[in-house]
Design a protein around this motif. Structure first.
Motif, mmCIF file in Angstrom:
data_model
loop_
_atom_site.group_PDB
_atom_site.id
_atom_site.type_symbol
_atom_site.label_atom_id
_atom_site.label_comp_id
_atom_site.label_asym_id
_atom_site.label_seq_id
_atom_site.Cartn_x
_atom_site.Cartn_y
_atom_site.Cartn_z
ATOM 1 N N PHE A 1 0.848 -1.183 0.000
ATOM 2 C CA PHE A 1 0.000 0.000 0.000
ATOM 3 C C PHE A 1 0.884 1.232 0.000
ATOM 4 O O PHE A 1 2.049 1.200 0.375
ATOM 5 C CB PHE A 1 -0.948 0.026 1.210
ATOM 6 C CG PHE A 1 -0.277 0.423 2.495
ATOM 7 C CD1 PHE A 1 -0.238 1.755 2.893
ATOM 8 C CD2 PHE A 1 0.328 -0.526 3.304
ATOM 9 C CE1 PHE A 1 0.384 2.126 4.073
ATOM 10 C CE2 PHE A 1 0.952 -0.166 4.484
ATOM 11 C CZ PHE A 1 0.979 1.163 4.869
ATOM 12 N N LEU A 2 0.313 2.326 -0.448
ATOM 13 C CA LEU A 2 0.937 3.630 -0.375
ATOM 14 C C LEU A 2 -0.167 4.660 -0.407
ATOM 15 O O LEU A 2 -1.325 4.340 -0.669
ATOM 16 C CB LEU A 2 1.934 3.843 -1.522
ATOM 17 C CG LEU A 2 1.434 3.595 -2.946
ATOM 18 C CD1 LEU A 2 0.702 4.791 -3.499
ATOM 19 C CD2 LEU A 2 2.606 3.237 -3.823
ATOM 20 N N GLN A 3 0.170 5.883 -0.122
ATOM 21 C CA GLN A 3 -0.808 6.960 -0.239
ATOM 22 C C GLN A 3 -0.111 8.187 -0.786
ATOM 23 O O GLN A 3 1.086 8.356 -0.611
ATOM 24 C CB GLN A 3 -1.493 7.252 1.090
ATOM 25 C CG GLN A 3 -0.605 7.851 2.146
ATOM 26 C CD GLN A 3 -1.337 8.009 3.466
ATOM 27 O OE1 GLN A 3 -1.965 7.081 3.949
ATOM 28 N NE2 GLN A 3 -1.259 9.191 4.044
ATOM 29 N N THR A 4 -0.892 8.989 -1.465
ATOM 30 C CA THR A 4 -0.357 10.224 -2.032
ATOM 31 C C THR A 4 -1.472 11.255 -2.106
ATOM 32 O O THR A 4 -2.649 10.907 -2.067
ATOM 33 C CB THR A 4 0.267 9.963 -3.422
ATOM 34 O OG1 THR A 4 0.942 11.134 -3.839
ATOM 35 C CG2 THR A 4 -0.765 9.558 -4.436
ATOM 36 N N ALA A 5 -1.087 12.481 -2.206
ATOM 37 C CA ALA A 5 -2.074 13.552 -2.311
ATOM 38 C C ALA A 5 -2.816 13.446 -3.641
ATOM 39 O O ALA A 5 -2.227 13.107 -4.672
ATOM 40 C CB ALA A 5 -1.382 14.909 -2.208
ATOM 41 N N ALA A 6 -4.084 13.756 -3.613
ATOM 42 C CA ALA A 6 -4.910 13.679 -4.820
ATOM 43 C C ALA A 6 -4.383 14.587 -5.928
ATOM 44 O O ALA A 6 -4.522 14.277 -7.109
ATOM 45 C CB ALA A 6 -6.358 14.032 -4.482
ATOM 46 N N ALA A 7 -3.752 15.673 -5.563
ATOM 47 C CA ALA A 7 -3.260 16.633 -6.559
ATOM 48 C C ALA A 7 -1.893 16.258 -7.138
ATOM 49 O O ALA A 7 -1.402 16.937 -8.034
ATOM 50 C CB ALA A 7 -3.173 18.028 -5.929
ATOM 51 N N ASN A 8 -1.293 15.187 -6.657
ATOM 52 C CA ASN A 8 0.042 14.798 -7.116
ATOM 53 C C ASN A 8 -0.067 13.891 -8.341
ATOM 54 O O ASN A 8 0.051 12.673 -8.272
ATOM 55 C CB ASN A 8 0.813 14.108 -5.988
ATOM 56 C CG ASN A 8 2.272 13.921 -6.315
ATOM 57 O OD1 ASN A 8 2.673 13.950 -7.475
ATOM 58 N ND2 ASN A 8 3.070 13.716 -5.283
ATOM 59 N N GLY A 9 -0.300 14.511 -9.482
ATOM 60 C CA GLY A 9 -0.515 13.773 -10.727
ATOM 61 C C GLY A 9 0.662 12.902 -11.121
ATOM 62 O O GLY A 9 0.489 11.777 -11.602
ATOM 63 N N ALA A 10 1.892 13.384 -10.917
ATOM 64 C CA ALA A 10 3.072 12.595 -11.285
ATOM 65 C C ALA A 10 3.122 11.307 -10.477
ATOM 66 O O ALA A 10 3.407 10.227 -11.016
ATOM 67 C CB ALA A 10 4.341 13.411 -11.076
#
Length: 91
Positions: free
Chosen positions: A59-68
């Motif tokens: 699993f991982l998580q990232t900000a919704a705005a981080n398109g890259a």
């Protein structure tokens, strides 16, 4: 990953293992070194390390705005599982 010639950390990522689950966090690439495959290399290095230790899920998580980051993770076989919001109290 360090670039000794420039004395800078080019990329970093962290993997934490709990049973058959690996969490991937802190994936960062110095702006000068982006678009060279370093994040993907680190992501797969963590996956190889974790698989050798018995991990079968990740699993991982990232900000919704981080398109890259979304493009990297989706092209690496991850899928969106859920989203979350930050809430603040009303006055």
């Amino acid at each position: 990953m360090r670039d000794p010639a420039a004395d800078v950390t080019a990329a970093v990522a962290r993997g934490s293992l709990d049973g058959d689950l690996v969490g991937v966090t802190a994936v960062e690439v110095h702006p000068t070194y982006r678009r060279r495959g370093l994040a993907r290399h680190l992501l797969w290095a963590i996956a190889d390390w974790a698989a050798a230790a018995g991990a079968r899920r990740a699993f991982l998580q990232t900000a919704a705005a981080n398109g890259a980051a979304h493009r990297l993770y989706l092209s690496s076989g991850f899928r969106v599982h859920h989203r979350y919001d930050y809430l603040t109290p009303t006055s």
